[in-house]
Design a protein around this motif. Structure first.
Motif, short mmCIF file in Angstrom:
data_model
loop_
_atom_site.label_atom_id
_atom_site.label_comp_id
_atom_site.label_asym_id
_atom_site.label_seq_id
_atom_site.Cartn_x
_atom_site.Cartn_y
_atom_site.Cartn_z
N ASN A 129 -9.46 17.96 2.76
CA ASN A 129 -9.30 16.79 3.61
C ASN A 129 -9.17 15.52 2.78
O ASN A 129 -9.56 15.48 1.62
CB ASN A 129 -10.51 16.64 4.53
N LEU A 130 -8.66 14.52 3.44
CA LEU A 130 -8.40 13.26 2.76
C LEU A 130 -9.65 12.69 2.10
O LEU A 130 -9.56 12.08 1.03
CB LEU A 130 -7.83 12.26 3.77
N CYS A 131 -10.80 12.84 2.72
CA CYS A 131 -12.04 12.29 2.14
C CYS A 131 -12.22 12.77 0.70
O CYS A 131 -12.80 12.07 -0.12
CB CYS A 131 -13.26 12.69 2.96
N MET B 177 -10.40 14.28 9.31
CA MET B 177 -9.59 15.24 10.08
C MET B 177 -8.14 15.24 9.63
O MET B 177 -7.23 15.58 10.38
CB MET B 177 -9.67 14.98 11.59
N THR B 178 -7.91 14.83 8.38
CA THR B 178 -6.54 14.71 7.90
C THR B 178 -6.37 15.44 6.58
O THR B 178 -7.26 15.42 5.74
CB THR B 178 -6.20 13.21 7.73
N ARG B 179 -5.22 16.04 6.43
CA ARG B 179 -4.95 16.77 5.18
C ARG B 179 -4.71 15.80 4.03
O ARG B 179 -4.05 14.79 4.19
CB ARG B 179 -3.70 17.64 5.36
N GLY C 106 -3.21 14.66 0.23
CA GLY C 106 -1.89 14.82 -0.35
C GLY C 106 -1.17 13.50 -0.52
O GLY C 106 -0.26 13.36 -1.33
N CYS C 107 -1.60 12.51 0.25
CA CYS C 107 -0.94 11.21 0.16
C CYS C 107 -1.54 10.36 -0.94
O CYS C 107 -1.07 9.27 -1.23
CB CYS C 107 -1.06 10.47 1.48
N GLY C 108 -2.64 10.83 -1.53
CA GLY C 108 -3.31 10.01 -2.52
C GLY C 108 -4.25 9.00 -1.88
O GLY C 108 -4.69 8.06 -2.53
N ALA C 109 -4.55 9.19 -0.60
CA ALA C 109 -5.43 8.27 0.13
C ALA C 109 -4.99 6.82 -0.07
O ALA C 109 -5.77 5.93 -0.39
CB ALA C 109 -6.89 8.46 -0.28
N LYS C 110 -3.73 6.60 0.12
CA LYS C 110 -3.15 5.28 -0.16
C LYS C 110 -3.68 4.21 0.78
O LYS C 110 -3.88 3.07 0.37
CB LYS C 110 -1.62 5.37 0.00
N CYS C 111 -3.88 4.57 2.03
CA CYS C 111 -4.32 3.54 2.98
C CYS C 111 -5.74 3.11 2.69
O CYS C 111 -6.04 1.91 2.64
CB CYS C 111 -4.19 4.04 4.42
N THR C 112 -6.63 4.08 2.50
CA THR C 112 -8.02 3.70 2.26
C THR C 112 -8.13 2.94 0.95
O THR C 112 -8.99 2.07 0.80
CB THR C 112 -8.95 4.93 2.27
N PRO D 294 -8.18 1.91 7.15
CA PRO D 294 -8.56 3.26 7.52
C PRO D 294 -7.36 4.18 7.71
O PRO D 294 -6.28 3.73 8.10
CB PRO D 294 -9.32 3.09 8.85
N CYS D 295 -7.55 5.44 7.40
CA CYS D 295 -6.50 6.44 7.57
C CYS D 295 -6.20 6.61 9.05
O CYS D 295 -7.08 6.61 9.89
CB CYS D 295 -6.99 7.77 6.98
N ARG D 296 -4.90 6.79 9.37
CA ARG D 296 -4.52 7.04 10.75
C ARG D 296 -4.06 8.47 10.95
O ARG D 296 -3.53 8.83 11.98
CB ARG D 296 -3.45 6.04 11.19
N GLY D 297 -4.23 9.26 9.93
CA GLY D 297 -3.97 10.69 10.14
C GLY D 297 -2.51 11.10 10.07
O GLY D 297 -2.13 12.11 10.67
N CYS D 298 -1.71 10.37 9.32
CA CYS D 298 -0.27 10.65 9.39
C CYS D 298 0.10 11.99 8.79
O CYS D 298 1.15 12.53 9.10
CB CYS D 298 0.54 9.51 8.79
N SER D 299 -0.76 12.57 7.94
CA SER D 299 -0.42 13.87 7.38
C SER D 299 -0.83 15.02 8.28
O SER D 299 -0.63 16.19 7.92
CB SER D 299 -1.09 14.07 6.02
N GLY D 300 -1.45 14.71 9.40
CA GLY D 300 -1.84 15.77 10.32
C GLY D 300 -3.09 16.49 9.84
O GLY D 300 -3.58 16.26 8.74
N GLY E 90 0.79 -1.23 0.00
CA GLY E 90 0.00 0.00 0.00
C GLY E 90 0.82 1.28 0.00
O GLY E 90 0.40 2.28 -0.55
N ARG E 91 1.97 1.27 0.65
CA ARG E 91 2.82 2.45 0.69
C ARG E 91 4.26 1.96 0.70
O ARG E 91 4.53 0.88 1.20
CB ARG E 91 2.59 3.26 1.97
N THR E 92 5.19 2.79 0.21
CA THR E 92 6.60 2.38 0.30
C THR E 92 7.11 2.58 1.71
O THR E 92 7.71 1.71 2.29
CB THR E 92 7.48 3.19 -0.66
S1 SF4 Z 1 -2.56 7.40 7.28
FE1 SF4 Z 1 -1.33 8.87 6.14
S2 SF4 Z 1 -0.88 7.85 4.19
FE2 SF4 Z 1 -2.56 6.74 5.13
S3 SF4 Z 1 -4.37 7.65 4.22
FE3 SF4 Z 1 -3.98 8.72 6.16
S4 SF4 Z 1 -2.75 10.50 5.63
FE4 SF4 Z 1 -2.69 9.08 3.88
#
Ligand code: SF4
Ligand code: SF4
Ligand code: SF4
Lengths: 474, 295
Positions: free
Chosen positions: B167-169, B217-219, B221-227, B232-238, A158-160
């Motif tokens: 937001n990520l959504c 609640m997340t910005r 920019g990551c391309g919503a890779k996790c979803t 589920p997103c864990r908010g790593c982009s803050g 899913g991610r690098t």
């Molecule tokens: S956890 Fe980080 S990489 Fe994964 S969807 Fe959320 S913001 Fe994007």
């Protein structure tokens, strides 16, 4: 602290460490320690977290091999809940692991250690840029190999950085037939470079051994996880090879505490593990590529088997020279490519059946070990009925090698007088010995960051009398 | 004309942000064509020169040594670029602020006293912004390679830099059926761990499936890779605006869409809502009551 002098430092290791050299009363080096000087405290941070989140949290122990932590953690949680994952999930996890493994080994060989032996006569800059300048074609290949490895990690995980797809019970997502085709192409693209790397590392290792035949070659035990006699990075049993070449212990990861003790060091934020059977002194061992190649009999494919046979025929068994790590590491790169190829040839790999649901509700302990690029990685979690972690212990690869790092450093400078201990030649030898292990300090749980290695000279009275490498703004 | 100079520095982090830069692969050569790399973990010089046009810093401030190096970075840098959630938000290592340092070290080392020669650990983990002004910051753990590269290129060329704002959504491929409706209905009757679901629907919103997703609640920019991976997103982009508390926003959002009992069911609200943002949250950090030895 009396007169501290600052001089250039040791570079190109993952993370951030320091060397302390101890002088006796005749002012000669009589002891050495490789100290880990930072600490993040993951074990405490994990307390109170939900245990199924551990694979997403512990990947952040190390950005260089996050895949290893992700997978060790998820396997520990599987163990806690007594889950057997579907065969397709096992294949995908292994593929994920090997993709990360390959890119990591390539990074070390070409760009971290490579400057020691790929930049020709040593006149160019001894760093990544030096490799690119001296060996543009090889550098291009190395970059492509890394890119392919990272792409495999991204597709499957899913991610690098900090992948997410391994979940308790299996994988969160299957791969499609189209992805399988792309993945196969990526693996094939790595094959030739891996082979070239193996040949290059053979030559480089033999050259180094020729030049420094005695360097850090003291007999020690080796530890690696194997499946029987097979090279197996993801599961199996932890195997102990005695210095004389006999296998003396095999145990499940869950029993690690009765076999492995951890000595706490006062001068370092890393602990030093040892085999309880041999005691804290004789029981310190090595892990990683050299340990694995010394221990296993069966490699995953013809080419890696031939390379391993050549390694043994040339250097014997067990091989104790620390500089042989480089060659062993590139044999593993070839093995990783061969194994990935075999996984992708198996139709099971695209099965949509990649997980079994897992229910919480039992308290207990889950422990797992995997072979990370730098060696055996153990994750162990104790959780309550709701799934909250009450205790966590991680023993990471670089930690196992702490004693071996000490030995290599001491070997480089034992008995020398203080000026000589800080000479460029001595520092070069210390660097060579340290880098052979590919120490990933950020991965050693108990530490982080990155800084040039600092060498400190400590007098018989315990005061620091010289310091090499700590810089004003470093 | 000589090229601008670039330095990259790692403080208390995992070096994943440096790996994200390395993952530009051939693109790294382009950056090296634009600027002279004068100091970095990949390269040969030991010290940060007195003046550097662009300094990229990764990692949080966890020791006195980190702090000293950060100040040296700020003093040297024309443009200081903070990369990754550790630098910008304190990051995952900030979870250690939930316990007094003496307990954190006790778990790892027991009562062994550490040599005074080791760099002293700070009582709490801090974002670099707690100490110095930063010119460009890109959160993410690790941020996408393209975001890292874009930030460095902007800094090197002196162009303005902008991060995605939504937001990520908004970039998540999943269909939101009820999530965005102004409805008082709860969208799920319970909250689950991902592993507990019998079936993961690949196309519908994970929150609506009863999973705690931090997307709202997340910005982006990551391309919503996790979803995209069914995770589920864990908010790593803050959070999308730095004055906005990710955990507080989570409570707010969830109160509207999940059953009343749901929040209680979130056994680890702090570790979920503040996983990457503890050091910049309104939660007080926990310190030893007596200034203790660092263990
Ligand atoms: S956890 Fe980080 S990489 Fe994964 S969807 Fe959320 S913001 Fe994007
Ligand atoms: S932000 Fe994440 S990837 Fe970057 S250093 Fe911190 S933990 Fe590592
Ligand atoms: S799955 Fe998460 S990121 Fe996607 S729409 Fe739902 S809440 Fe937002």
């Amino acid at each position: 602290m009396a007169d501290t002098i600052t001089l250039p430092a040791v570079k190109r290791i993952e993370g951030h460490g320091r060397v302390s050299l101890f002088l006796d009363d005749r002012d000669r080096v009589s002891g050495a320690h490789f100290d880990v000087i930072e600490f993040r405290g993951f074990e405490k941070m994990l307390e109170g977290r939900m245990v199924w989140e551990a694979p997403l949290i512990t990947s952040r122990v190390c950005g260089v091999c996050p895949v290893s932590h992700h997978l060790a953690a998820v396997r520990a949680v599987d163990a806690l809940y007594g889950v057997t994952i579907p065969p397709a999930a096992a294949l995908l996890r292994e593929l994920l692991h090997l993709g990360g493994f390959a890119q990591d080994h390539a990074l070390h060989f070409f760009f971290l250690a490579g400057p020691d032996f790929l930049t020709g006569d040593g006149t160019g800059s001894r760093d990544l840029l030096g490799v690119i300048a001296a060996q543009p074609e090889l550098a291009r290949r190395a970059i492509a190999l890394r890119r392919a490895g990272q792409r495999i990690v991204e597709m499957v995980g899913g991610r690098t950085s900090h992948p997410v797809a391994a979940i308790p019970g299996g994988m969160s997502k299957a791969i499609t037939a189209e992805q399988r085709i792309e993945l196969t192409g990526l693996v094939e693209s790595m094959r030739e470079t891996a082979s070239i790397a193996a040949d290059t590392s053979r030559e480089a290792t033999l050259r180094l051994l020729d030049r420094y035949p005695e360097f850090s070659a003291e007999p020690v035990p080796y530890v690696a996880q194997t499946r029987g006699h097979e090279f197996a990075l993801l599961d199996g049993e932890i195997t102990v090879l005695n210095p004389d070449g006999t296998i003396t212990e095999r145990f499940a990861a869950a029993d690690y505490e009765s076999h492995i003790g951890e000595r706490v060091l006062d001068g370092s934020y890393a602990n030093s593990p040892y085999l309880r059977s041999l005691g804290p002194d004789a029981g310190s061992y090595r892990v990683g590529p050299l340990a694995r190649i010394n221990i296993v009999e069966r490699m995953p494919g013809e080419r890696s088997q031939a390379l391993r046979d050549d390694f043994r025929a040339t250097l014997g068994r067990p091989v104790h020279a620390v500089l042989a790590y480089h060659w062993a590491r590139m044999i593993e790169l070839v093995a990783a490519v061969e194994r990935m190829s075999a996984i992708l040839a198996d139709d099971e790999v695209i099965s949509p059946d990649v997980r079994v649901p897992v229910q919480r509700g039992v308290a207990g302990v889950g422990t797992a070990a995997i072979e990370a690029p730098r060696g055996t990685l153990i994750h162990s979690y104790e959780a309550d009925e709701v799934g909250r972690i009450v205790k966590a212990n991680l023993i990471v690869a670089t930690t196992h090698n702490v004693a071996s790092l000490d030995r290599a450093v001491l070997d480089a400078v034992a008995g020398t007088a203080r000026e000589e201990a800080l000479s460029d030649d001595s520092v070069l030898m210390m660097e060579l010995g340290i880098r052979a292990h590919d120490p990933c300090l950020s991965c050693a749980t108990h530490e982080i960051g990155r800084m040039p290695l600092v060498v400190e000279l400590i007098g018989a009275d315990g005061s620091v009398i010289a310091e090499k490498g700590v810089a004003q703004h470093g | 004309m000589s090229k601008p100079t670039l330095a990259t520095v790692s403080l208390g982090g995992c070096e994943g942000c440096h790996v994200a830069l390395l993952d530009a692969h051939e693109g790294l050569l382009d950056i090296l064509g634009m600027a002279d790399l004068v100091h970095s973990p990949f390269n040969g010089t030991e010290t940060i020169p007195d003046r550097v046009d662009v300094v990229m810093v990764e990692g949080a401030v966890t020791t006195e040594e980190d702090l000293r190096r950060l100040r040296a970075c700020r003093a040297a840098a024309g443009t200081l670029v903070a990369i990754g959630s550790c630098a910008v938000l304190g990051g995952i290592g900030g979870l250690r602020n939930l316990s007094p340092l003496s307990q954190v070290t006790h778990v790892a080392f027991g009562d062994t006293t550490k040599s005074p020669l080791l760099p002293r650990l700070l009582p709490n983990v801090h974002a670099v912004t707690d100490y110095v002004a930063v010119d460009i910051s890109v959160a993410g753990c690790a941020p996408e390679t393209e975001l890292v590269v874009a930030a460095l290129v902007a800094a090197i060329t002196g162009q303005p830099h902008e991060l995605p704002r939504r937001n990520l959504c908004d970039e998540c491929h999943r269909t939101k059926n009820t999530l965005l409706m102004h409805s008082r209905e709860f969208v799920s009757d319970a909250v689950y761990a991902l592993m507990e679901l019998d079936h993961i629907d690949e196309d519908s919103c994970l929150l609506e499936q009863g999973l705690m997703c931090m997307g709202p609640m997340t910005r982006e920019g990551c391309g919503a890779k996790c979803t995209a991976m069914n995770v589920p997103c864990r908010g790593c982009s803050g959070p999308s605006r730095l004055d906005f508390e990710s955990g507080g926003k989570a409570v707010d959002a969830l109160a509207a869409i999940l059953p009343a009992g749901a929040l209680m069911y979130l056994e680890d609200l702090i570790g979920t809502g503040y996983r990457f943002t503890m050091p910049v949250s309104v939660f007080p950090a926990i310190v030893d009551t007596e200034e203790s030895d660092n263990g």
